[in-house]
Scaffold this active site. Structure first.
Site, short mmCIF file in Angstrom:
data_model
loop_
_atom_site.label_atom_id
_atom_site.label_comp_id
_atom_site.label_asym_id
_atom_site.label_seq_id
_atom_site.Cartn_x
_atom_site.Cartn_y
_atom_site.Cartn_z
N GLU A 96 0.83 -1.20 0.00
CA GLU A 96 0.00 0.00 0.00
C GLU A 96 0.87 1.26 0.00
OE1 GLU A 96 -3.36 -2.06 2.85
OE2 GLU A 96 -2.55 -0.11 3.38
N CYS A 109 3.09 8.27 1.83
CA CYS A 109 3.54 7.29 2.81
C CYS A 109 3.88 6.02 2.03
CB CYS A 109 2.38 7.07 3.78
SG CYS A 109 2.71 5.80 4.98
N CYS A 116 5.10 -7.50 7.27
CA CYS A 116 6.01 -7.05 8.31
C CYS A 116 6.19 -8.15 9.34
CB CYS A 116 5.45 -5.79 8.98
SG CYS A 116 6.57 -5.06 10.19
N CYS A 120 3.68 -6.33 15.92
CA CYS A 120 2.99 -5.41 16.83
C CYS A 120 1.52 -5.81 16.95
CB CYS A 120 3.09 -3.97 16.32
SG CYS A 120 4.79 -3.40 16.20
N CYS A 123 -1.35 -3.91 14.85
CA CYS A 123 -1.09 -3.52 13.46
C CYS A 123 -1.54 -4.58 12.47
CB CYS A 123 0.40 -3.26 13.28
SG CYS A 123 0.83 -2.72 11.61
N HIS A 223 4.17 4.08 21.79
CA HIS A 223 2.92 3.41 22.11
C HIS A 223 2.75 2.94 23.55
CE1 HIS A 223 2.60 3.88 17.93
NE2 HIS A 223 3.02 2.70 17.53
N CYS A 340 -2.55 1.13 8.39
CA CYS A 340 -1.55 0.26 7.76
C CYS A 340 -2.06 -1.12 7.43
CB CYS A 340 -0.38 0.05 8.71
SG CYS A 340 0.48 1.51 9.07
N1 SAH Z 1 7.61 -0.19 11.26
C1 SAH Z 1 7.61 1.23 11.31
C2 SAH Z 1 6.84 1.93 10.20
C3 SAH Z 1 5.53 1.32 9.79
S1 SAH Z 1 4.18 1.43 10.95
C4 SAH Z 1 7.11 1.69 12.67
O1 SAH Z 1 6.72 0.85 13.47
O2 SAH Z 1 7.16 2.88 12.94
C5 SAH Z 1 3.71 3.11 10.83
C6 SAH Z 1 2.94 3.65 12.03
O3 SAH Z 1 1.58 3.20 12.01
C7 SAH Z 1 3.54 3.21 13.34
O4 SAH Z 1 3.61 4.27 14.26
C8 SAH Z 1 2.54 2.16 13.77
O5 SAH Z 1 2.64 1.91 15.11
C9 SAH Z 1 1.22 2.78 13.30
N2 SAH Z 1 0.08 1.87 13.29
C10 SAH Z 1 0.08 0.55 13.05
N3 SAH Z 1 -1.15 0.04 13.22
C11 SAH Z 1 -1.97 1.06 13.57
C12 SAH Z 1 -3.35 1.16 13.88
N4 SAH Z 1 -4.15 0.10 13.88
N5 SAH Z 1 -3.83 2.39 14.18
C13 SAH Z 1 -3.03 3.48 14.19
N6 SAH Z 1 -1.72 3.45 13.91
C14 SAH Z 1 -1.18 2.24 13.60
#
Ligand code: SAH
Length: 351
Positions: A96, A109, A116, A120, A123, A223, A340
């Protein structure tokens, strides 16, 4: 050249063009012209590179390609500010890319890995399919495709945020090469100050980026303000725990003089209480930093809820009262699942 796979030139800089195209005796100014056609003017076909000698155009066409991404899907948000693309590469892998039309310009972006591995808990990128690094060419192809799209409205990509799927610090060389090319005047001409790299907290990557001596904004996905909760939400924290991560962020700010952004997803009753706000303020005290609060985009596969507006505002105020610079991320494109990995997941589930 029948039967021979043509080589993709996307992802090379002028010096790499020079050595790759050495057999044709090209000089630096020619390499630069080629780069301008590819990256600045967005030409996909060597035959359109009208200031190159015809014979050279023919040679290039025989041996090389400029492999673009194909657009599998495009969604426009109802307010017209956000466009989300699902792009496919040659091997069928999809990622994406999101375009956000901001008051200060067009921001994209980009994704740096397909899928990935960071795991997390909140995510969507981590849920599906195999993961692979994207090449420099595949990352830049996302930016070029969005530039093609914007050209129609007289616009261009002005800002790059490396915050799509994937962990950029685990694909470091390709990401930094992409940013270098994007910065070059013959390519996208984007200032480093208009670029942000976001990491889940890979400390060696943060140190490496600091040593590049370029003013890229670093964004750290925090977070949680304490180790136990952070390890639950983000397994990477077991390897690179919070106090060291914060020290690395501070060192990055000291070295680059850029304000480090800490991303903090707000999850109802998980990390959004007054105690969490106080701990977060304590953690960042005295650092050149700002906090970006992101009310979580609930992912259907996970049971995390977004806090009420009152709770979000109380958290923001608590940080502000502790003299921490804080913003709440303006929601963009929620109606097109800009969180994401959500569009990609839908696509994979149907496949
Ligand atoms: N791996 C890198 C970049 C990709 S994630 C990182 O972790 O920073 C990009 C951002 O989107 C990160 O801050 C991540 O925590 C956030 N993100 C992921 N899932 C999300 C969700 N469900 N709601 C809001 N932000 C989210």
């Amino acid at each position: 050249m029948e039967g021979l796979k043509k080589k993709n030139l996307l992802g090379m800089d002028v010096d790499e063009f020079l050595s790759e195209l050495q057999p044709y005796g090209i000089k630096k100014f020619r390499a630069r012209q080629i780069a301008e056609w590819i990256y600045q003017k967005g030409v996909h076909d060597f035959s359109d590179m009208t200031n190159l000698p015809k014979a050279l155009r023919g040679e290039l066409d025989d041996r090389y390609v400029l492999t673009p991404v194909t657009e599998a899907k495009k969604l426009e948000s109802s307010d017209g500010h956000t466009t989300k693309f699902l792009f496919c590469f040659e091997d069928g892998t999809s990622v994406e890319t999101v375009l956000m039309r901001q008051p200060y310009g067009n921001s994209i972006c980009v994704s740096t890995q397909a899928g990935c591995n960071m795991g997390c808990a909140f995510c969507a990128s981590t849920l599906h399919g195999s993961t692979r690094d994207l090449s420099t060419g595949e990352i830049i192809a996302q930016a070029l495709a969005v530039n093609d799209y914007l050209r129609a409205e007289g616009g261009r990509v002005d800002h790059i945020v490396v915050m799509g799927s994937g962990e950029p610090m685990l694909n470091y060389d390709n990401v930094i090469h992409f940013l270098h090319i994007a910065h070059e005047e013959y390519a996208l001409g984007i200032s480093y100050r208009n670029m942000t790299v976001s990491t889940s907290g890979i400390i060696p990557g943060i140190h490496r980026l600091a040593e590049e001596n370029i003013p890229i904004t670093l964004s750290i996905s925090l977070h949680a303000p304490e180790d136990e909760l952070r390890s639950e939400l983000m397994p990477v924290n077991r390897k690179y725990p919070l106090p060291e991560l914060i020290r690395a962020g501070k060192a990055y700010g000291d070295k680059t003089k850029r304000r480090v952004t800490y991303e903090y997803i707000l999850i109802d009753e998980v990390n959004d209480t007054p105690r969490h706000a106080a701990e977060l303020a304590e953690l960042l005290r005295g650092q050149l930093a700002s906090v970006n609060l992101i009310p979580i985009n609930p992912v259907t596969e996970r049971d995390f809820r977004r806090p009420s507006t009152d709770r979000i505002e109380a958290f923001r105020r608590a940080l502000e009262d502790s003299h921490i610079s804080v913003t709440v991320r303006k929601e963009m494109g929620a109606d097109i699942n800009a969180a994401c990995g959500q569009l990609r997941n839908r696509y994979l589930e149907r496949a």
